[in-house]
Design a protein around this motif. Structure first.
Motif, short mmCIF file in Angstrom:
data_model
loop_
_atom_site.label_atom_id
_atom_site.label_comp_id
_atom_site.label_asym_id
_atom_site.label_seq_id
_atom_site.Cartn_x
_atom_site.Cartn_y
_atom_site.Cartn_z
N UNK A 39 0.82 -1.21 0.00
CA UNK A 39 0.00 0.00 0.00
C UNK A 39 0.86 1.27 0.00
N UNK A 40 2.15 1.12 0.28
CA UNK A 40 3.02 2.29 0.43
C UNK A 40 2.99 3.24 -0.76
N UNK A 41 2.99 2.74 -2.01
CA UNK A 41 2.90 3.70 -3.13
C UNK A 41 1.68 4.61 -3.04
N UNK A 42 0.55 4.07 -2.57
CA UNK A 42 -0.64 4.90 -2.41
C UNK A 42 -0.45 5.91 -1.28
N UNK A 43 0.27 5.51 -0.24
CA UNK A 43 0.54 6.44 0.85
C UNK A 43 1.42 7.59 0.37
N UNK A 44 2.39 7.27 -0.49
CA UNK A 44 3.23 8.32 -1.06
C UNK A 44 2.40 9.26 -1.95
N UNK A 45 1.48 8.66 -2.70
CA UNK A 45 0.60 9.48 -3.54
C UNK A 45 -0.29 10.37 -2.68
N UNK A 46 -0.77 9.84 -1.54
CA UNK A 46 -1.59 10.64 -0.64
C UNK A 46 -0.79 11.80 -0.07
N UNK A 47 0.49 11.56 0.22
CA UNK A 47 1.35 12.64 0.73
C UNK A 47 1.54 13.72 -0.33
N UNK A 48 1.73 13.28 -1.58
CA UNK A 48 1.85 14.27 -2.66
C UNK A 48 0.55 15.05 -2.82
N UNK A 49 -0.58 14.35 -2.64
CA UNK A 49 -1.87 15.02 -2.73
C UNK A 49 -2.04 16.07 -1.64
N UNK A 50 -1.55 15.75 -0.44
CA UNK A 50 -1.64 16.72 0.65
C UNK A 50 -0.83 17.98 0.32
N UNK A 51 0.35 17.78 -0.24
CA UNK A 51 1.18 18.92 -0.61
C UNK A 51 0.52 19.72 -1.74
N UNK A 52 -0.13 19.00 -2.65
CA UNK A 52 -0.83 19.70 -3.74
C UNK A 52 -2.00 20.50 -3.20
N UNK A 53 -2.72 19.96 -2.22
CA UNK A 53 -3.83 20.70 -1.62
C UNK A 53 -3.32 21.94 -0.90
N UNK A 54 -2.17 21.82 -0.27
CA UNK A 54 -1.58 22.99 0.39
C UNK A 54 -1.25 24.07 -0.62
N UNK A 55 -0.76 23.64 -1.80
CA UNK A 55 -0.40 24.61 -2.84
C UNK A 55 -1.63 25.33 -3.39
N UNK A 82 -10.53 21.52 -7.29
CA UNK A 82 -9.85 20.25 -7.01
C UNK A 82 -9.90 19.33 -8.23
N UNK A 83 -11.06 19.31 -8.91
CA UNK A 83 -11.18 18.47 -10.10
C UNK A 83 -10.28 18.97 -11.22
N UNK A 84 -10.20 20.29 -11.37
CA UNK A 84 -9.37 20.86 -12.42
C UNK A 84 -7.89 20.56 -12.18
N UNK A 85 -7.48 20.64 -10.92
CA UNK A 85 -6.07 20.39 -10.57
C UNK A 85 -5.79 18.91 -10.34
N UNK A 86 -6.84 18.06 -10.49
CA UNK A 86 -6.73 16.62 -10.28
C UNK A 86 -6.22 16.28 -8.89
N UNK A 87 -6.80 16.95 -7.91
CA UNK A 87 -6.44 16.74 -6.51
C UNK A 87 -7.70 16.32 -5.76
N UNK A 88 -7.63 15.19 -5.07
CA UNK A 88 -8.78 14.72 -4.30
C UNK A 88 -8.64 15.17 -2.85
N UNK A 89 -9.65 15.81 -2.28
CA UNK A 89 -9.56 16.24 -0.89
C UNK A 89 -9.58 15.09 0.10
N UNK A 90 -9.96 13.89 -0.34
CA UNK A 90 -10.04 12.73 0.56
C UNK A 90 -9.11 11.60 0.13
N UNK A 91 -8.09 11.91 -0.68
CA UNK A 91 -7.21 10.86 -1.19
C UNK A 91 -6.44 10.15 -0.09
N UNK A 92 -6.23 10.82 1.04
CA UNK A 92 -5.47 10.20 2.12
C UNK A 92 -6.17 9.03 2.78
N UNK A 93 -7.49 8.88 2.54
CA UNK A 93 -8.24 7.79 3.15
C UNK A 93 -8.04 6.46 2.42
N UNK A 94 -7.62 6.51 1.16
CA UNK A 94 -7.55 5.29 0.35
C UNK A 94 -6.62 4.23 0.92
#
Length: 232
Positions: A39-55, A82-94
């Motif tokens: 699952x770690x690759x998804x966790x890394x993707x969730x971390x990138x998503x968090x940084x994208x949401x911050x941006x 969020x849809x335009x930037x392809x960022x999910x606000x709940x991606x960290x739950x996956x």
């Protein structure tokens, strides 16, 4: 179920020379680590998503100024952003959701009648004095909180409490989602509840079979370390 039981038994056999009677418990910990690695690759993707949401925060601030008097428009605008930037606000739950099947399989495998022939041999394994198929209530009935099995649970509770405190302090230092917690339905409530979720693990460990509790403890400890590294 039988395939999973065979996997755990095989891992236990491999670990027998190192861990002896606790080899099945060690196999569950190793299995949990393998699941978390998958699952770690998804966790890394969730971390990138968090940084994208911050941006996105400056753009969301602009939307608040533009639609501040119209909550529904603001909510739609934030969702569209969020849809335009392809960022999910709940991606960290996956990553957490994908681990649930492994937990439920372990739960059923070590839940007495559910184990049946699939993992009957595993029910005889222990972690020191505590059978892997027993619960905390069984430990209390068998020797009290300071009996052999009770002491095993006290150590596990101490580990869970330490990890929960670590997660709580990190979560309290983490700001609310960049949406402000009101623009995306449920995000604000989730952000406020998350700091306390780690303490719910104490309840889980107390009510599930010890084998499933080991999975929860190992996974939560992994998550704490993983988040400390990925979200630093």
């Amino acid at each position: 179920m039988s395939v999973f039981a065979g996997l755990v038994e095989h891992l236990a056999d491999l670990l027998q020379p190192l861990f002896g009677a606790a080899s099945a418990a060690a196999a569950i910990v190793l299995f949990t680590a393998l699941v978390r690695l998958l699952v770690h690759p998804l966790s890394r993707a969730a971390a990138r998503g968090q940084k994208a949401r911050t941006a996105l925060q400056p753009k969301i601030a602009e939307l608040r100024e533009k639609h501040g008097g119209h909550p529904e428009r603001l909510q739609r605008a934030v969702l569209d952003l969020h849809a335009e930037e392809k960022v999910s606000p709940l991606s960290g739950c996956l990553p957490s959701l994908l681990q649930l099947p492994a937990f439920f399989v372990l739960y059923r495998l070590f839940s007495g009648s559910s184990a049946g022939g699939a993992g009957g041999g595993l029910l005889d394994h222990r972690l020191f004095a505590a059978p892997l198929a027993d619960r905390w209530t069984d430990a209390l009935a068998g020797g009290g909180p300071v009996g052999g099995a009770g002491l095993v649970y006290l150590v596990l509770f101490a580990v869970v409490a330490a990890v929960a405190c670590f997660n709580y302090l990190r979560a309290k230092r983490t700001p609310l989602p960049v949406t402000g917690g009101q623009d995306v339905p449920g995000v604000g409530v989730l952000a406020r509840v998350m700091p306390f979720m780690s303490f719910f693990t104490l309840v889980t460990v107390a009510v599930v079979p010890l084998a499933a509790a080991l999975y929860v403890i190992t996974s939560s400890t992994w998550s704490a370390i993983e988040r400390a590294v990925l979200y630093r």
